[in-house]
Structure formats: structure tokens, C-alpha cells
Design an enzyme around this catalytic site. Structure first.
Site, PDB file in Angstrom:
ATOM      1  CB  CYS A 130      -0.984   0.141   1.120  1.00 41.61           C
ATOM      2  SG  CYS A 130      -2.498   1.106   0.938  1.00 41.61           S
ATOM      3  CB  CYS A 132      -2.101   4.640   3.417  1.00 38.70           C
ATOM      4  SG  CYS A 132      -1.810   2.767   4.113  1.00 38.70           S
ATOM      5  CB  CYS A 140      -4.615   3.228   0.024  1.00 39.16           C
ATOM      6  SG  CYS A 140      -5.118   3.375   1.875  1.00 39.16           S
ATOM      7  CE  LYS A 205      -7.832  -1.791   4.568  1.00 38.66           C
ATOM      8  NZ  LYS A 205      -6.648  -1.187   4.023  1.00 38.66           N
ATOM      9  NE  ARG A 215      -7.010   4.078   9.025  1.00 38.06           N
ATOM     10  CZ  ARG A 215      -8.097   4.286   8.338  1.00 38.06           C
ATOM     11  NH1 ARG A 215      -8.630   5.603   8.926  1.00 38.06           N
ATOM     12  NH2 ARG A 215      -8.875   3.585   7.644  1.00 38.06           N
ATOM     13  NE  ARG A 227      -6.663   4.293   5.043  1.00 33.47           N
ATOM     14  CZ  ARG A 227      -5.912   4.832   4.905  1.00 33.47           C
ATOM     15  NH1 ARG A 227      -5.976   6.011   4.121  1.00 33.47           N
ATOM     16  NH2 ARG A 227      -4.885   4.947   5.749  1.00 33.47           N
ATOM     17  CD  GLU A 243     -14.218  -4.533  -4.374  1.00 29.12           C
ATOM     18  OE1 GLU A 243     -13.274  -5.166  -4.775  1.00 29.12           O
ATOM     19  OE2 GLU A 243     -14.340  -3.331  -4.478  1.00 29.12           O
ATOM     20  CE  LYS A 258      -7.513  -4.232   7.323  1.00 30.61           C
ATOM     21  NZ  LYS A 258      -6.371  -3.581   6.778  1.00 30.61           N
ATOM     22  CB  SER A 284      -4.915  -2.582  15.106  1.00 31.86           C
ATOM     23  OG  SER A 284      -5.824  -1.696  14.445  1.00 31.86           O
ATOM     24  CE1 TYR A 323      -1.280  -6.279  14.489  1.00 30.37           C
ATOM     25  CE2 TYR A 323      -3.802  -6.369  14.348  1.00 30.37           C
ATOM     26  CZ  TYR A 323      -2.408  -5.692  14.056  1.00 30.37           C
ATOM     27  OH  TYR A 323      -2.621  -5.147  12.797  1.00 30.37           O
TER      28      TYR A 323
HETATM   29  C1  PBG Z   1      -3.155  -0.058   5.028  1.00 35.31           C
HETATM   30  C2  PBG Z   1      -3.598  -0.832   6.061  1.00 35.31           C
HETATM   31  C3  PBG Z   1      -4.360  -0.806   7.082  1.00 35.31           C
HETATM   32  C4  PBG Z   1      -4.832  -1.890   7.710  1.00 35.31           C
HETATM   33  C5  PBG Z   1      -3.936  -2.831   6.828  1.00 35.31           C
HETATM   34  N1  PBG Z   1      -3.285  -2.068   5.830  1.00 35.31           N
HETATM   35  C6  PBG Z   1      -5.090   0.494   7.521  1.00 35.31           C
HETATM   36  C7  PBG Z   1      -5.963   1.126   6.818  1.00 35.31           C
HETATM   37  O1  PBG Z   1      -6.555   0.851   5.844  1.00 35.31           O
HETATM   38  O2  PBG Z   1      -6.596   2.305   7.036  1.00 35.31           O
HETATM   39  C8  PBG Z   1      -5.174  -2.225   8.973  1.00 35.31           C
HETATM   40  C9  PBG Z   1      -4.810  -3.273   9.900  1.00 35.31           C
HETATM   41  C10 PBG Z   1      -5.247  -3.169  11.259  1.00 35.31           C
HETATM   42  O3  PBG Z   1      -6.128  -2.295  11.755  1.00 35.31           O
HETATM   43  O4  PBG Z   1      -4.791  -4.156  12.046  1.00 35.31           O
HETATM   44  N2  PBG Z   1      -4.067   0.336   3.733  1.00 35.31           N
HETATM   45 ZN    ZN Z   2      -3.399   1.894   2.807  1.00 31.91          ZN
END
Ligand code: PBG
Ligand code: ZN
Length: 334
Positions: A130, A132, A140, A205, A215, A227, A243, A258, A284, A323
Site C-alpha cells: 500500500c 498510505c 492509499c 476491505k 494507523r 477512505r 469484489e 477485513k 488492530s 495480533y
Molecule cells: C493500510 C492498511 C490498514 C490496515 C492494514 N493495511 C489501515 C487502513 O486501511 O487504514 C489495518 C490493519 C489493522 O487495523 O490491524 N492500507
Molecule cells: Zn493503505
């Protein structure tokens, strides 16, 4: 007499199969093997560093040596897949085009090559693809007048995936949600002789509030806007199937849903509409919520983590990015 009355009269007693742990294990329907866990890592380009992430107790950003020793310990308890995230060492290295993302000397690229040298085929090195964490605006993809551009973002994403493959990544996982990026990355890899690199698509996603702690850790929040013009609307399920199908047609080897817990119905629906391996990302914020509540004594961590991970598997996920993996295995929570 109704059947219900006959059943409660004593012939059919589901409780027989719950009598003790040994019987319960005999009839258990859901299992998790450590080999199904994928552990995310926040990689720093420095040699030695271990910086705890306040909103994710137990998780730290790791320098290259610390990453090697952490993964060495993970391998010893059966965790054999690592998903790498990076960001530039210096925030000043963030640019409008995010070019630090495909720097051959970037943290992720260095880590991937070290890990393959050290552990070879015993470890699946997976990389998040990515922009970002590398763009100065935190989106992104590339932006123009505040809009996130789709097609113009494909080339930098392909470059990033290629730089990971060159470094030795076994699996590249684009998380940007631009249309057509799976096809573009697959073609880019194949043209460069990386037809054996596996493509795990963040196919489904959602634009979720549960990415907050990530983040902060990856320093990847957009500094303007959100986003929602590229990540999915949490109200939609049919769109998830669309998708998933597109990414499959574009050449994805594995699919991902996700986040996981608020989207168990989506996991189940995607599982039933594709035969590709399906991965769920227990993100997370899902981790942070459990850690915070258990630190307060409001939830029993072992019990709820087990319940959540089993729910994700029961819904139909084959692999779980989480995690919690290390704690769950070490604590024998599963
Ligand atoms: C980046 C990305 C994100 C996560 C994985 N890759 C954050 C987002 O899309 O803002 C989130 C992972 C997590 O929260 O554990 N594109
Ligand atoms: Zn990203």
C-alpha cells in the site's frame, strides 16, 4: 404428542455430548492450527529497536534484528507466516507519490530479504502492499484536487509489489482497494519473472473504525478526508461478493475479508461463493478493545479471544491474521 414433548421426555439429550472436556473434544466442530495464523509486524529500518505501541499492549514496532528474534521465537511455537508493514524512518521521506514504498532499501524490503536468508522456506514472508504509510497525504493511492485517483495509483502499487518480490517476499498482499490492482500487480510480477509469488488480495476491505490503533502505529492516517471512496461501505454484503469475484478473476490466489468480527456474515458468504483460500483479518481495533477490557478486569482475555478466533474459523475463514496468535498459543487458549 408433539416431537418436542417426546424429546424432552428423555431420549434426545444434547447435554450428553457436553459431559466432560474429553467428550466435548470428541465432538468439537472447529479447530485452529498454529499454521493458520498470520502475525502482523510493524517493521523499522533500524537494526535494533523495540517501540511499544500504546494502544496495542504486547505489540511493538521492531527493528530488523528484533524482528528476526521475534519471528525465530514464533517459528518455535508453530507460527510460520509473518505479514510485514513498514513506514519511512523519517516522516520527511513521505512524498506525494509515496515513492519510499518501493525503495529497495526500505524497511520492508530489507526485512523480507533478511528473513528469507535466515529462515528460508520455513517462513512465509508476506508483505502489505500500500502507499498510505509513504504518502505525505496518507491516502492509499495518489491524489489530485483531493480525489484519490484509481488508474494512476496502479503503477506505484505494482512497483511496490515488485520491490517486495525482488527482496524475496513469498506473498504480496495489496490493501489499497483500487479497482484493477490485482490484475496490474499479477501482470507486473509475471513480466518480471515472479510468476511464483503468491497474491493475497485484501478483496473485501471495509471502511472501518477498527483500524485506529494500526494507523497510529503505521503513521498512515489520511491527513484530510477519509477512505470511504475506496474502502467498502459497512452496510453492504452483495458488494463483497462482487469484489471477491473480481479479485479472483484478476488472478488472486487467496482472498481476505477485513475486519473479521463485525463481518462474520461476510466471511461466511465469501466462503460459500469461492473455493480460494480465505483469510480473515482480526484487526488492530478488535485487539485493542479486548486488551483494554481485560486489563480492567471486565472480560477474561483467554475466554473471549478463544471465542472470537473460533467464531472467525466457524464463519469460514481458513487463515486468521491476528495480533493474538502468540498469546493464544503460549497460553494454550485454543
Ligand atoms: C493500510 C492498511 C490498514 C490496515 C492494514 N493495511 C489501515 C487502513 O486501511 O487504514 C489495518 C490493519 C489493522 O487495523 O490491524 N492500507
Ligand atoms: Zn493503505
Amino acid at each position: 404428542m408433539s416431537n418436542a414433548t417426546i424429546n424432552t421426555s428423555g431420549r434426545s439429550r444434547p447435554r450428553r455430548l457436553r459431559k466432560n472436556q474429553t467428550v466435548r473434544n470428541l465432538v468439537a466442530e472447529t479447530y485452529i492450527s498454529p499454521s493458520q495464523f498470520i502475525v502482523p509486524h510493524f517493521v523499522l529500518g533500524t537494526e535494533n529497536a523495540e517501540i511499544p505501541i500504546p494502544s496495542m499492549p504486547g505489540i511493538s514496532e521492531l527493528g530488523l534484528n528484533n524482528l528476526l528474534s521475534t519471528i525465530d521465537a514464533d517459528l518455535k511455537i508453530g507460527i510460520s507466516s509473518a505479514l510485514l508493514f513498514g513506514h519511512p524512518d523519517n516522516a520527511a521521506h513521505k512524498t506525494a507519490d509515496g515513492k519510499a514504498a518501493w525503495d529497495p532499501n526500505g524497511a520492508v524490503q530489507k526485512a523480507a530479504s533478511n528473513l528469507k536468508k535466515e529462515f528460508g522456506d520455513n517462513l512465509n514472508v508476506m508483505t502489505d502492499v500500500c502507499l498510505c504509510a509513504y504518502t505525505d497525504h496518507g491516502h492509499c493511492g495518489l491524489i489530485e484536487n483531493g480525489n484519490v485517483l484509481n488508474d494512476a495509483s496502479l503503477d506505484p502499487l505494482v512497483r511496490t509489489a515488485l520491490s517486495h518480490a525482488e527482496a524475496g517476499a513469498d506473498v504480496v498482499a495489496p490493501s489499497d482497494m483500487m479497482d484493477g490492482r490485482v490484475a496490474a500487480i499479477r501482470d507486473g510480477l509475471d513480466k518480471a519473472g515472479h510468476s511464483d509469488v503468491i497474491l493475497l488480495a485484501y478483496a473485501v476491505k471495509y471502511a472501518s473504525g477498527y483500524y485506529g490503533p494500526f494507523r497510529d502505529a503505521a503513521d498512515s492516517a489520511p491527513n484530510k478526508g477519509d477512505r470511504q471512496s475506496y474502502q467498502m461501505d459497512p452496510r453492504n454484503l452483495l458488494e463483497a461478493l462482487r469484489e471477491a469475484k473480481l479479485d479472483e478473476q484478476e488472478g488472486a490466489d487467496m482472498l481476505m475479508v477485513k475486519p473479521a468480527l463485525a463481518y462474520l456474515d461476510v466471511i461466511q458468504a465469501v466462503r460459500n461463493s469461492s473455493v480460494l483460500p480465505l483469510c480473515a483479518y482480526n484487526v488492530s481495533g478488535e485487539y485493542a478493545a479486548i486488551k483494554a477490557a481485560s486489563a480492567n478486569g471486565w472480560l477474561d482475555e483467554a475466554t473471549v479471544v478463544r471465542e472470537n478466533l473460533m467464531a472467525i474459523r466457524r464463519a469460514g475463514a481458513d487463515q486468521i491474521i491476528t495480533y493474538h496468535a502468540r498469546d493464544a498459543i503460549k497460553g494454550k487458549w485454543l
